[in-house]
Design a protein around this motif. Sequence first.
Motif, PDB file in Angstrom:
ATOM      1  N   THR A   8       0.821  -1.227  -0.033  1.00  0.00           N
ATOM      2  CA  THR A   8       0.083  -0.025   0.203  1.00  0.00           C
ATOM      3  C   THR A   8       0.901   1.129   0.039  1.00  0.00           C
ATOM      4  OG1 THR A   8      -0.171   0.142   2.508  1.00  0.00           O
ATOM      5  CG2 THR A   8      -1.792  -1.156   1.270  1.00  0.00           C
ATOM      6  N   ARG A  79      -4.720  15.730   2.297  1.00  0.00           N
ATOM      7  CA  ARG A  79      -4.045  14.928   3.175  1.00  0.00           C
ATOM      8  C   ARG A  79      -2.803  15.397   3.658  1.00  0.00           C
ATOM      9  NH1 ARG A  79      -2.992   8.560   1.436  1.00  0.00           N
ATOM     10  NH2 ARG A  79      -1.086   8.105   2.799  1.00  0.00           N
ATOM     11  N   GLY A 109       4.485   3.157  10.426  1.00  0.00           N
ATOM     12  CA  GLY A 109       4.159   2.876   9.144  1.00  0.00           C
ATOM     13  C   GLY A 109       4.620   3.804   8.313  1.00  0.00           C
ATOM     14  N   ASP A 132       8.567   0.808  10.119  1.00  0.00           N
ATOM     15  CA  ASP A 132       7.679   0.045   9.352  1.00  0.00           C
ATOM     16  C   ASP A 132       8.438  -1.470   9.235  1.00  0.00           C
ATOM     17  OD1 ASP A 132       6.071  -0.850   6.929  1.00  0.00           O
ATOM     18  OD2 ASP A 132       5.957   1.455   6.576  1.00  0.00           O
ATOM     19  N   ASN A 176       7.209  -4.638  13.660  1.00  0.00           N
ATOM     20  CA  ASN A 176       6.002  -4.807  13.181  1.00  0.00           C
ATOM     21  C   ASN A 176       5.185  -4.255  14.293  1.00  0.00           C
ATOM     22  OD1 ASN A 176       3.417  -6.244  12.940  1.00  0.00           O
ATOM     23  ND2 ASN A 176       4.476  -7.930  12.574  1.00  0.00           N
ATOM     24  N   LEU A 177       4.223  -3.400  14.052  1.00  0.00           N
ATOM     25  CA  LEU A 177       3.291  -2.653  14.905  1.00  0.00           C
ATOM     26  C   LEU A 177       2.115  -3.389  15.557  1.00  0.00           C
ATOM     27  CD1 LEU A 177       2.828   0.415  12.654  1.00  0.00           C
ATOM     28  CD2 LEU A 177       4.699   0.220  14.674  1.00  0.00           C
ATOM     29  N   GLU A 202      -0.073   7.592   9.358  1.00  0.00           N
ATOM     30  CA  GLU A 202      -1.072   8.130   8.273  1.00  0.00           C
ATOM     31  C   GLU A 202      -1.367   7.022   7.289  1.00  0.00           C
ATOM     32  OE1 GLU A 202       1.421  10.769   5.872  1.00  0.00           O
ATOM     33  OE2 GLU A 202      -0.098  11.263   4.261  1.00  0.00           O
TER      34      GLU A 202
HETATM   35  N1  SAM Z   1       2.534   6.332   5.997  1.00  0.00           N
HETATM   36  C1  SAM Z   1       3.034   6.467   4.769  1.00  0.00           C
HETATM   37  C2  SAM Z   1       2.331   7.628   3.932  1.00  0.00           C
HETATM   38  O1  SAM Z   1       1.398   7.894   4.347  1.00  0.00           O
HETATM   39  O2  SAM Z   1       2.980   7.782   3.090  1.00  0.00           O
HETATM   40  C3  SAM Z   1       2.758   4.917   4.312  1.00  0.00           C
HETATM   41  C4  SAM Z   1       1.342   4.596   4.213  1.00  0.00           C
HETATM   42  S1  SAM Z   1       1.051   3.075   3.714  1.00  0.00           S
HETATM   43  C5  SAM Z   1      -0.603   3.122   3.056  1.00  0.00           C
HETATM   44  C6  SAM Z   1       0.741   1.885   4.891  1.00  0.00           C
HETATM   45  C7  SAM Z   1       2.214   1.665   5.492  1.00  0.00           C
HETATM   46  O3  SAM Z   1       1.903   1.196   6.813  1.00  0.00           O
HETATM   47  C8  SAM Z   1       2.992   0.787   4.638  1.00  0.00           C
HETATM   48  O4  SAM Z   1       4.434   1.239   4.609  1.00  0.00           O
HETATM   49  C9  SAM Z   1       2.946  -0.517   5.505  1.00  0.00           C
HETATM   50  O5  SAM Z   1       4.121  -1.432   5.480  1.00  0.00           O
HETATM   51  C10 SAM Z   1       2.913   0.208   6.929  1.00  0.00           C
HETATM   52  N2  SAM Z   1       2.368  -0.773   8.064  1.00  0.00           N
HETATM   53  C11 SAM Z   1       1.056  -1.253   8.027  1.00  0.00           C
HETATM   54  N3  SAM Z   1       0.921  -2.072   9.068  1.00  0.00           N
HETATM   55  C12 SAM Z   1       1.916  -2.126   9.641  1.00  0.00           C
HETATM   56  C13 SAM Z   1       2.666  -3.067  10.622  1.00  0.00           C
HETATM   57  N4  SAM Z   1       1.852  -3.826  11.487  1.00  0.00           N
HETATM   58  N5  SAM Z   1       3.931  -2.854  11.115  1.00  0.00           N
HETATM   59  C14 SAM Z   1       4.703  -1.968  10.576  1.00  0.00           C
HETATM   60  N6  SAM Z   1       4.444  -1.239   9.347  1.00  0.00           N
HETATM   61  C15 SAM Z   1       3.085  -1.249   9.023  1.00  0.00           C
END
Ligand code: SAM
Length: 331
Positions: A8, A79, A109, A132, A176-177, A202
């Motif tokens: 994503t 945004r 993330g 992330d 890993n969140l 975000e």
């Molecule tokens: N925050 C950034 C932005 O808005 O440009 C990236 C948004 S992207 C839609 C979602 C991000 O959240 C991804 O890079 C994904 O790998 C990270 N992410 C989602 N769940 C996560 C988790 N459980 N642990 C670490 N990262 C996570």
Amino acid sequence: MNRAVQETDYDAFSCKVSAIAKHYLPRQVAGEEKEEGEFVQLHMAYAQGLKSVSRRAYSKVDRAVKSAQPVMNYGTYLRSIAIDEAIACFLKEHANFGADAPVQVVNLGCGSDLRMVQLLSQVPHMKWLDLDFKESVALKSRILKDNSLFQRELGPSEATETAEYSTSRYCLASCNLNDIAQVAETLKRFTTQDCPTLVLSECVLCYMKSIESRALIDYIKSFYKTGTWISYDPIGGDDSADKFGKIMQTNLRESRHLEMPTLMIFNSPEKYVQRFDTPPPSTSVVTMWQYYVQSVSSEEKMRLKALQFLDEIEELEIILSHYILAEASWL
Ligand code: SAM
């Protein structure tokens, strides 16, 4: 599922590149032409870096940029500026802290977000932690390390076994969140508990299950003495006639094998903000449509209108009413 969630980030990055290509971003502010030029340069450098590190990721971004619709560019613009404004507000509130008592930002993330580059050079008393999944930070760190522009702006990374990129003020680490023990260990290692902290999520909480996001919020709020959480996410809608969330879930499931487990739980601005358990006035929430109507100047609205033809203002309103920016502070 984790792979689909990681990918994503390519959507988020391609939306930014598209909004830049069509001149929505950066926002035009008199006297900030230098920063605006840098913003474009940084994102183009990152896109080039992505091309040399992962052709597969780059072609996904490239395809998405080519198919971006005006409503998406509006959404990305709003945004981006709404979050920038909320961060600026937090930094202004803590402007007196100075070098001996810094502020810190934890970007959960972070994906390919490049906000830290300009903010670190503008705010000397700030430290920044980007978190992330392992694969995502490995990719980001290769791009940052391979490019002289990022090296100049961030400084070279020190050798460390615990972070992918590490300087005295910037750290990019895998976490890993969903694993709260890992979150606890990472925050203890890289941040300070009694330093005013801005937590940014975000488009991240929407991909986590309710139990895990609850644990994350509870842990972070108890860990930092003073904090502000800025969170941007979609909401499903709480009106029985509102099909937005259901359609979004079905589309994501069918096309990407992707789930948004809490989209229909925290489906209104009020319900979304309640997840932070910080009663008003420490909490605020705004839909992106409200933000567009109330906070974007009429000159800027005119500028946006001239960029691309947008015939469906009703469609824009529907989409923007399903994205929110929430802010929650605690002491
Ligand atoms: N925050 C950034 C932005 O808005 O440009 C990236 C948004 S992207 C839609 C979602 C991000 O959240 C991804 O890079 C994904 O790998 C990270 N992410 C989602 N769940 C996560 C988790 N459980 N642990 C670490 N990262 C996570």
